[in-house]
Design a protein around this motif. Sequence first.
Motif, PDB file in Angstrom:
ATOM      1  N   PRO A 145       0.831  -1.210   0.000  1.00 21.22           N
ATOM      2  CA  PRO A 145       0.000   0.000   0.000  1.00 21.22           C
ATOM      3  C   PRO A 145       0.862   1.256   0.000  1.00 21.22           C
ATOM      4  CG  PRO A 145      -0.792  -1.589   1.625  1.00 21.22           C
ATOM      5  CD  PRO A 145       0.521  -2.104   1.140  1.00 21.22           C
ATOM      6  N   VAL A 146       0.374   2.276  -0.672  1.00 21.36           N
ATOM      7  CA  VAL A 146       1.094   3.549  -0.742  1.00 21.36           C
ATOM      8  C   VAL A 146       0.801   4.336   0.535  1.00 21.36           C
ATOM      9  CG1 VAL A 146       1.410   5.682  -2.033  1.00 21.36           C
ATOM     10  CG2 VAL A 146       0.941   3.543  -3.244  1.00 21.36           C
ATOM     11  N   VAL A 147       1.848   4.627   1.311  1.00 20.16           N
ATOM     12  CA  VAL A 147       1.699   5.326   2.592  1.00 20.16           C
ATOM     13  C   VAL A 147       2.601   6.557   2.578  1.00 20.16           C
ATOM     14  CG1 VAL A 147       1.847   5.142   5.099  1.00 20.16           C
ATOM     15  CG2 VAL A 147       1.284   3.112   3.727  1.00 20.16           C
ATOM     16  N   PRO A 148       2.043   7.768   2.494  1.00 23.45           N
ATOM     17  CA  PRO A 148       2.878   8.977   2.542  1.00 23.45           C
ATOM     18  C   PRO A 148       3.492   9.157   3.929  1.00 23.45           C
ATOM     19  CG  PRO A 148       0.714   9.434   1.586  1.00 23.45           C
ATOM     20  CD  PRO A 148       0.639   8.079   2.196  1.00 23.45           C
ATOM     21  N   VAL A 149       4.663   9.757   3.972  1.00 28.16           N
ATOM     22  CA  VAL A 149       5.307  10.036   5.257  1.00 28.16           C
ATOM     23  C   VAL A 149       4.559  11.166   5.956  1.00 28.16           C
ATOM     24  CG1 VAL A 149       7.566   9.236   4.481  1.00 28.16           C
ATOM     25  CG2 VAL A 149       6.926  11.627   4.147  1.00 28.16           C
ATOM     26  N   LEU A 172       7.458   8.755   0.760  1.00 32.43           N
ATOM     27  CA  LEU A 172       6.632   7.599   1.097  1.00 32.43           C
ATOM     28  C   LEU A 172       7.325   6.752   2.150  1.00 32.43           C
ATOM     29  CD1 LEU A 172       5.468   6.426  -2.459  1.00 32.43           C
ATOM     30  CD2 LEU A 172       4.270   7.951  -0.887  1.00 32.43           C
ATOM     31  N   GLU A 173       6.500   6.057   2.919  1.00 34.46           N
ATOM     32  CA  GLU A 173       7.038   5.089   3.861  1.00 34.46           C
ATOM     33  C   GLU A 173       7.575   3.896   3.077  1.00 34.46           C
ATOM     34  OE1 GLU A 173       7.415   5.360   6.991  1.00 34.46           O
ATOM     35  OE2 GLU A 173       6.158   7.079   7.549  1.00 34.46           O
ATOM     36  N   CYS A 174       8.815   3.545   3.327  1.00 33.54           N
ATOM     37  CA  CYS A 174       9.457   2.449   2.605  1.00 33.54           C
ATOM     38  C   CYS A 174       9.824   1.342   3.582  1.00 33.54           C
ATOM     39  CB  CYS A 174      10.713   2.935   1.876  1.00 33.54           C
ATOM     40  SG  CYS A 174      10.390   4.251   0.685  1.00 33.54           S
ATOM     41  N   PRO A 175       9.810   0.102   3.126  1.00 29.19           N
ATOM     42  CA  PRO A 175      10.219  -0.994   4.013  1.00 29.19           C
ATOM     43  C   PRO A 175      11.673  -0.847   4.418  1.00 29.19           C
ATOM     44  CG  PRO A 175      10.011  -1.758   1.745  1.00 29.19           C
ATOM     45  CD  PRO A 175       9.445  -0.367   1.785  1.00 29.19           C
ATOM     46  N   GLU A 176      11.954  -1.164   5.676  1.00 27.97           N
ATOM     47  CA  GLU A 176      13.321  -1.066   6.155  1.00 27.97           C
ATOM     48  C   GLU A 176      14.179  -2.135   5.492  1.00 27.97           C
ATOM     49  OE1 GLU A 176      13.395  -1.327  10.333  1.00 27.97           O
ATOM     50  OE2 GLU A 176      12.208   0.509  10.667  1.00 27.97           O
TER      51      GLU A 176
END
Length: 275
Positions: free
Chosen positions: A156-160, A214-218
């Motif tokens: 899912p697209v999650v903005p910071v 965007l929030e990205c996987p670590e």
Amino acid sequence: MPIDDVLSELAESRATGALKAGRSGTVYLSRGRVCYVECARTPTVEELLTASGRLTLSGMRTARQTAAATADGGDLLVRRGVLSRGELQLCVLGATLDASFFLFGANVPKPKFREGDRHWLGIHWFFDVPGLFRECHRRRARLDRAWPSAELDSRPVVPVRRIRSQHVVLTALQWEILLNADAETTPAELAKRIGRPAYTTLLAVREMAAAGLLECPEPPPPEKPPDLPKRVAGSAPRAAAGAGGRARSSYPEISGDPTDVNLLIRLRNALEAFQ
């Protein structure tokens, strides 16, 4: 079986019909050239037109029913003034390239070819099969340059919540994505919601990820190096093994050759003479 292999064979035989890849999509050919491609993961021409407001759902159904006899619904839409000839060709071009990128390269258990089948829109553009393959490779390379990980494609697209810079410049598509992102919708689902091609939406998502929007996987933690064997207190270090597999000593090797023995004796006598 890769759908690319089947498609190449149909292109060589100049086939006309529809190659169905199960529920994944359909490739329409005319004399060995691709004229339209549908993919379950990308918006179709119908979805692009209805999402953009150019045509209502009821109007689309009416056009399909009317064009069933002639199999040239695109020409019908042009005559009714829904869109111009150039707009229709551009829409078919974008939808076909979009669907080809996500459909080609997939393994399909039993692709079926139905000779003579045509899409209801008719034929409004031709694509060379090797050229489509090259375009898919070019698009894949461009995605990797923007963000070299495919993890964002299905997340899912999650903005910071907070950006690191004072000013941000967004394209119109990136602005639409941020407005419609709800932390639950993937890039492909967003593309259908806003009526945009899936590839350009995915590219915009990767570019925003690279810009820190965007929030990205670590990233995965680095692998721990293997533990060295513990040395027991008071034990001597092991000698390194030689080429023959035997332990190598730090002392020079001694052989039983008489020449070596005589040389050592002469050296000893010479040293004793200087004392």
